[in-house]
Write a protein that holds these residues in place. Structure first.
Motif, PDB file in Angstrom:
ATOM      1  N   MET A   1      17.564 -13.645  13.543  1.00 28.85           N
ATOM      2  CA  MET A   1      16.196 -13.986  13.920  1.00 28.85           C
ATOM      3  C   MET A   1      15.727 -15.287  13.268  1.00 28.85           C
ATOM      4  O   MET A   1      14.989 -16.054  13.865  1.00 28.85           O
ATOM      5  N   LYS A   2      16.156 -15.513  12.033  1.00 25.41           N
ATOM      6  CA  LYS A   2      15.751 -16.730  11.335  1.00 25.41           C
ATOM      7  C   LYS A   2      16.302 -17.961  12.032  1.00 25.41           C
ATOM      8  O   LYS A   2      15.615 -19.000  12.135  1.00 25.41           O
ATOM      9  N   ILE A   3      17.541 -17.857  12.529  1.00 21.77           N
ATOM     10  CA  ILE A   3      18.142 -18.986  13.235  1.00 21.77           C
ATOM     11  C   ILE A   3      17.352 -19.307  14.495  1.00 21.77           C
ATOM     12  O   ILE A   3      17.059 -20.476  14.786  1.00 21.77           O
ATOM     13  N   ILE A   4      16.993 -18.256  15.256  1.00 23.08           N
ATOM     14  CA  ILE A   4      16.212 -18.457  16.473  1.00 23.08           C
ATOM     15  C   ILE A   4      14.861 -19.083  16.149  1.00 23.08           C
ATOM     16  O   ILE A   4      14.398 -20.010  16.838  1.00 23.08           O
ATOM     17  N   LYS A   5      14.215 -18.594  15.091  1.00 22.25           N
ATOM     18  CA  LYS A   5      12.917 -19.134  14.686  1.00 22.25           C
ATOM     19  C   LYS A   5      13.035 -20.611  14.330  1.00 22.25           C
ATOM     20  O   LYS A   5      12.188 -21.417  14.727  1.00 22.25           O
ATOM     21  N   ASN A   6      14.076 -20.970  13.593  1.00 22.46           N
ATOM     22  CA  ASN A   6      14.265 -22.369  13.211  1.00 22.46           C
ATOM     23  C   ASN A   6      14.486 -23.253  14.425  1.00 22.46           C
ATOM     24  O   ASN A   6      13.928 -24.358  14.509  1.00 22.46           O
ATOM     25  N   GLU A   7      15.290 -22.763  15.376  1.00 22.69           N
ATOM     26  CA  GLU A   7      15.562 -23.564  16.571  1.00 22.69           C
ATOM     27  C   GLU A   7      14.288 -23.752  17.392  1.00 22.69           C
ATOM     28  O   GLU A   7      14.063 -24.829  17.957  1.00 22.69           O
ATOM     29  N   LEU A   8      13.442 -22.726  17.449  1.00 21.30           N
ATOM     30  CA  LEU A   8      12.169 -22.857  18.151  1.00 21.30           C
ATOM     31  C   LEU A   8      11.272 -23.879  17.465  1.00 21.30           C
ATOM     32  O   LEU A   8      10.551 -24.635  18.131  1.00 21.30           O
ATOM     33  N   ILE A   9      11.319 -23.918  16.154  1.00 23.15           N
ATOM     34  CA  ILE A   9      10.541 -24.914  15.408  1.00 23.15           C
ATOM     35  C   ILE A   9      11.052 -26.314  15.719  1.00 23.15           C
ATOM     36  O   ILE A   9      10.254 -27.242  15.936  1.00 23.15           O
ATOM     37  N   TYR A  10      12.371 -26.478  15.769  1.00 25.94           N
ATOM     38  CA  TYR A  10      12.942 -27.786  16.084  1.00 25.94           C
ATOM     39  C   TYR A  10      12.537 -28.230  17.488  1.00 25.94           C
ATOM     40  O   TYR A  10      12.186 -29.396  17.708  1.00 25.94           O
ATOM     41  N   PHE A  11      12.583 -27.284  18.430  1.00 21.26           N
ATOM     42  CA  PHE A  11      12.209 -27.616  19.809  1.00 21.26           C
ATOM     43  C   PHE A  11      10.726 -27.985  19.887  1.00 21.26           C
ATOM     44  O   PHE A  11      10.353 -28.974  20.540  1.00 21.26           O
ATOM     45  N   ALA A  12       9.873 -27.198  19.231  1.00 24.06           N
ATOM     46  CA  ALA A  12       8.438 -27.469  19.252  1.00 24.06           C
ATOM     47  C   ALA A  12       8.124 -28.812  18.610  1.00 24.06           C
ATOM     48  O   ALA A  12       7.223 -29.539  19.054  1.00 24.06           O
ATOM     49  N   THR A  13       8.868 -29.166  17.574  1.00 25.13           N
ATOM     50  CA  THR A  13       8.675 -30.461  16.920  1.00 25.13           C
ATOM     51  C   THR A  13       9.007 -31.598  17.876  1.00 25.13           C
ATOM     52  O   THR A  13       8.269 -32.589  17.972  1.00 25.13           O
ATOM     53  N   ALA A  14      10.122 -31.469  18.589  1.00 24.28           N
ATOM     54  CA  ALA A  14      10.493 -32.485  19.579  1.00 24.28           C
ATOM     55  C   ALA A  14       9.453 -32.561  20.689  1.00 24.28           C
ATOM     56  O   ALA A  14       9.111 -33.650  21.165  1.00 24.28           O
ATOM     57  N   LEU A  15       8.924 -31.399  21.086  1.00 25.18           N
ATOM     58  CA  LEU A  15       7.919 -31.355  22.138  1.00 25.18           C
ATOM     59  C   LEU A  15       6.659 -32.105  21.713  1.00 25.18           C
ATOM     60  O   LEU A  15       6.087 -32.878  22.496  1.00 25.18           O
ATOM     61  N   MET A  16       6.225 -31.895  20.476  1.00 27.28           N
ATOM     62  CA  MET A  16       5.030 -32.578  19.983  1.00 27.28           C
ATOM     63  C   MET A  16       5.274 -34.066  19.774  1.00 27.28           C
ATOM     64  O   MET A  16       4.364 -34.885  19.941  1.00 27.28           O
ATOM     65  N   PHE A  17       6.507 -34.438  19.425  1.00 30.91           N
ATOM     66  CA  PHE A  17       6.830 -35.831  19.158  1.00 30.91           C
ATOM     67  C   PHE A  17       6.845 -36.660  20.439  1.00 30.91           C
ATOM     68  O   PHE A  17       6.389 -37.797  20.459  1.00 30.91           O
ATOM     69  N   PHE A  18       7.359 -36.074  21.534  1.00 28.38           N
ATOM     70  CA  PHE A  18       7.579 -36.830  22.758  1.00 28.38           C
ATOM     71  C   PHE A  18       6.554 -36.585  23.858  1.00 28.38           C
ATOM     72  O   PHE A  18       6.553 -37.299  24.860  1.00 28.38           O
ATOM     73  N   THR A  19       5.707 -35.563  23.715  1.00 28.86           N
ATOM     74  CA  THR A  19       4.751 -35.268  24.772  1.00 28.86           C
ATOM     75  C   THR A  19       3.370 -34.969  24.188  1.00 28.86           C
ATOM     76  O   THR A  19       3.203 -34.864  22.977  1.00 28.86           O
ATOM     77  N   ARG A  20       2.409 -34.815  25.096  1.00 32.34           N
ATOM     78  CA  ARG A  20       1.058 -34.396  24.721  1.00 32.34           C
ATOM     79  C   ARG A  20       0.853 -32.904  25.003  1.00 32.34           C
ATOM     80  O   ARG A  20      -0.273 -32.424  24.976  1.00 32.34           O
ATOM     81  N   ILE A  21       1.938 -32.190  25.306  1.00 32.75           N
ATOM     82  CA  ILE A  21       1.839 -30.762  25.586  1.00 32.75           C
ATOM     83  C   ILE A  21       1.467 -30.032  24.300  1.00 32.75           C
ATOM     84  O   ILE A  21       2.166 -30.150  23.288  1.00 32.75           O
ATOM     85  N   PRO A  22       0.378 -29.283  24.309  1.00 31.62           N
ATOM     86  CA  PRO A  22      -0.044 -28.604  23.075  1.00 31.62           C
ATOM     87  C   PRO A  22       0.875 -27.446  22.716  1.00 31.62           C
ATOM     88  O   PRO A  22       1.353 -26.719  23.585  1.00 31.62           O
TER      89      PRO A  22
END
Length: 260
Positions: A1-22
């Motif tokens: 579960m921790k691995i999945i949580k970390n990967e979701l954090i990485y994805f969300a970080t990329a999403l915030m970096f490259f888009t305006r999607i909240p």
């Protein structure tokens, strides 16, 4: 579960970096997290491309193809905050108006847009519009898949600059600092490449490999040009590579649909 949580954090970080999607939840931030989000940059392209394709399709149903493309381009700029387009205009201004590494980098840091940047972005948008229009007139549904594939592929190709070239300028003052310090391992590249494979699956046409190769050839030439004049790349260079490779993918698709 921790691995999945970390990967979701990485994805969300990329999403915030490259888009305006909240992002609806608060996520932790660090240079390491930003660095590890590299693997999802092409996935953000997949998402942005899918949204653009949807906007174009719905706009086409309401109006016509030309208006649909313009509305799609507007939505793309709003969706990403013109992140890559800003890099493209900065590169046009700096390399067009500067002579020597120091002068080029000084102009590149200037937030104002000059004549070279204005002319460059107008021509880029014009070429993007007419190439997508031509593809849509040939096959509307396949064109929608090409848009998704072009966005994912161009972001993946742009990201490979981090692995093949050296970062230059004042890293501490750069918005791309987390990207420049530490390229990830080959597994991260495969994660990004997977998004390209998924996009290819939408329109399984082996001829589109040519479009990908053409786009990558554009990255090779731009990388050579950047290295020659400033010794490597900057964050703005990455944005310009993405924009140019996206258009090259459209042009490459036109070539294979017409001649192969």
């Amino acid at each position: 579960m921790k691995i999945i949580k970390n990967e979701l954090i990485y994805f969300a970080t990329a999403l915030m970096f490259f888009t305006r999607i909240p992002v609806p939840v608060k996520i932790p931030y660090s240079g390491e997290i930003m660095n590890k989000s590299q693997k999802y940059f092409a996935w953000i392209g997949l998402l942005v491309g899918a949204i653009n394709a949807l906007v174009l399709y719905l706009s086409y149903q309401l109006f016509n193809l030309e208006i649909g493309i313009v509305l799609m381009m507007i939505s793309s700029v709003l969706l990403t905050g013109a992140f890559h387009e800003d890099g493209f205009t900065d590169v046009c201004d700096s390399f067009g108006g500067g002579y020597g590494k120091d002068k080029i980098l000084t102009i590149m840091k200037d937030s104002r847009v000059g004549a070279y940047g204005t002319i460059g972005i107008i021509l880029l948008f014009a070429l993007k519009f007419v190439s997508i229009l031509a593809l849509g007139n040939i096959d509307l549904i396949k064109m929608l898949g090409i848009i998704i594939l072009a966005h994912s592929s161009s972001r993946f190709i742009s990201g490979t600059m981090i692995y093949t070239h050296r970062y230059v300028t004042d890293i501490d003052a750069s918005k791309s600092k987390p990207l420049a310090n530490k390229p990830l391992d080959g597994a991260a590249l495969l994660v990004g490449l997977l998004s390209v494979f998924i996009a290819f699956a939408l329109i399984p046409d082996w001829r589109l490999i040519f479009a990908f190769v053409l786009a990558y050839a554009g990255k090779i030439w731009m990388g050579w040009y950047f290295k020659k004049h400033i010794g490597g790349y900057t964050g703005d260079c990455l944005g310009s590579v993405q924009q140019v490779c996206e258009v090259l993918f459209y042009l490459g698709t036109m070539i294979v649909w017409k001649f192969i």
